[in-house]
Scaffold this active site. Structure first.
Site: not given
Ligand code: ATP
Ligand code: LTN
Length: 338
Positions: A118, A200, A203
């Site tokens: 980040k 991964k 969002k």
């Molecule tokens: P960003 O990409 O904006 O940093 P993020 O998509 O990782 O955000 P978070 O709010 O940080 O979203 O994560 C919410 C939950 O979703 C956490 O438990 C995280 O481990 C899970 N998660 C996020 N991305 C994935 C993914 N690609 N596959 C499985 N689990 C995920």
């Protein structure tokens, strides 16, 4: 609202209300919460205090927080069985974070993968909150004496630091915090990008075709899967190193259809990638439609959502303040005569 029972183990999890959730967030986190709510006493939060570590538009953050609450319920999280609340409505989170900061080393925080990621993405705003993010997360979990924390693979490191902080405090004083265990699902804990299947799904990805959002309509879902990156071979086989794109699609198909990976492979024996991608798209679009409809229905009833969040905040506060009071006593904060 849920009866606080002494017998059930405690589960804690949260998602940040920043941006639209992807099917990665759903499969890695929320989908599992629904199955776990029968077995555990669950606390599910919207982590808005974590969200502001990256600059947010205030009106959007407020709206996304409500949308996330509606989404939890639409996905099957039952507010009669669980405590559902917004992190910033329970002041204990910020208060415990301050104390835990004094049991956390700067060097440890600098080494966190998410902080490094980040910081490079938001180089113009490497604020203290971004660095302190894992301590706030530790405070979330430890306040509720959580036994287990279901998260996606990317949060494992934050769980480890939470355990370290808890052990450190317990060893210096006396047992105060439950040391939590992560729950990481075997399938679905890491859904990858449809465009760069070694990375991964996130969002905040700038490529719109990389992530499938829970809010995507059928056309968008079908289009994104149609364009998903695969490989130059032809067989639908699970092999994450040789065939990361196809394996990612098989994982998505498997969790949405409830079939095992082997069953999923069998479904596509002798079939081409075109048919395969179409089938994955369909199973996802079919699963998302009822969630979207239910979320929309709930969002039209703000009174109900507000009631759920108000009850959730007071239930969460009751549990959290007990831990905080213990901590304040142990570190030597002045206790007013009652
Ligand atoms: P960003 O990409 O904006 O940093 P993020 O998509 O990782 O955000 P978070 O709010 O940080 O979203 O994560 C919410 C939950 O979703 C956490 O438990 C995280 O481990 C899970 N998660 C996020 N991305 C994935 C993914 N690609 N596959 C499985 N689990 C995920
Ligand atoms: N950092 C988490 C969200 C989060 C969380 C938590 C998850 C905030 N507090 C406590 C589990 C337990 C993320 O998903 N990025």
């Amino acid at each position: 609202m849920q009866e606080i029972s002494q017998k059930k183990k405690v589960l804690y999890s949260a998602v940040q209300p920043s941006g639209d959730l992807t099917i990665g967030n759903y499969l890695g986190a929320i989908k599992n919460w629904v199955a776990l709510q029968e077995e555990y006493e669950c606390f599910y939060a919207m982590a808005d205090m974590h969200s502001i570590t990256v600059r947010q538009n205030p009106a959007t953050l407020r709206q996304k927080t409500l949308e996330l609450a509606a989404l939890y319920i639409a996905c099957g999280v039952n507010p009669e069985k669980c405590t559902l609340y917004v992190q910033s409505t329970v002041p204990c989170h910020a208060e415990l974070t301050w104390v835990l900061n004094t049991f956390t080393y700067v060097g440890e925080m600098e080494r966190m993968t998410q902080f490094k990621d980040k910081s490079s993405k938001h180089a113009d705003n490497i604020n203290m909150g971004l660095m302190d993010y894992p301590v706030l997360m530790a405070a979330d979990i430890l306040l509720y004496q959580a036994d287990v924390v279901p998260v996606g693979v990317d949060q494992k490191q934050h769980l480890e630091i939470t355990r370290d902080i808890a052990n450190r405090f317990n060893n210096i004083y006396s047992p105060t915090f439950k040391v939590p265990e992560p729950i990481i699902m075997k399938v679905g804990a890491k859904i990858n990008s449809l465009q760069e299947p070694e990375k991964k799904m996130s969002k905040s990805d700038t490529n719109v075709n990389a992530s499938v959002f829970l809010s995507d309509d059928r056309d968008a879902v079908m289009r994104k899967f149609k364009r998903a990156v695969t490989d130059s071979q032809t067989s639908v086989r699970f092999d994450p190193t040789q065939k990361p794109g196809v394996s990612n699609l098989l994982t998505i198909y498997s969790v949405f259809s409830g079939k095992t990976i082997e069953e999923a492979e069998r479904d596509f024996e002798g079939k081409g990638y075109g048919d395969f991608k179409l089938a994955v798209g369909e199973v996802v679009a079919d699963a998302l439609a009822p969630i979207q409809a239910e979320q929309k229905r709930l969002l039209a009833d703000k009174g109900y959502l507000n009631e759920v969040l108000t009850a959730g905040a007071s239930q969460a506060y009751r549990a959290a303040r007990k831990t905080l009071a213990k901590v304040y006593r142990k570190v030597g904060f002045y206790q007013l005569d009652k």
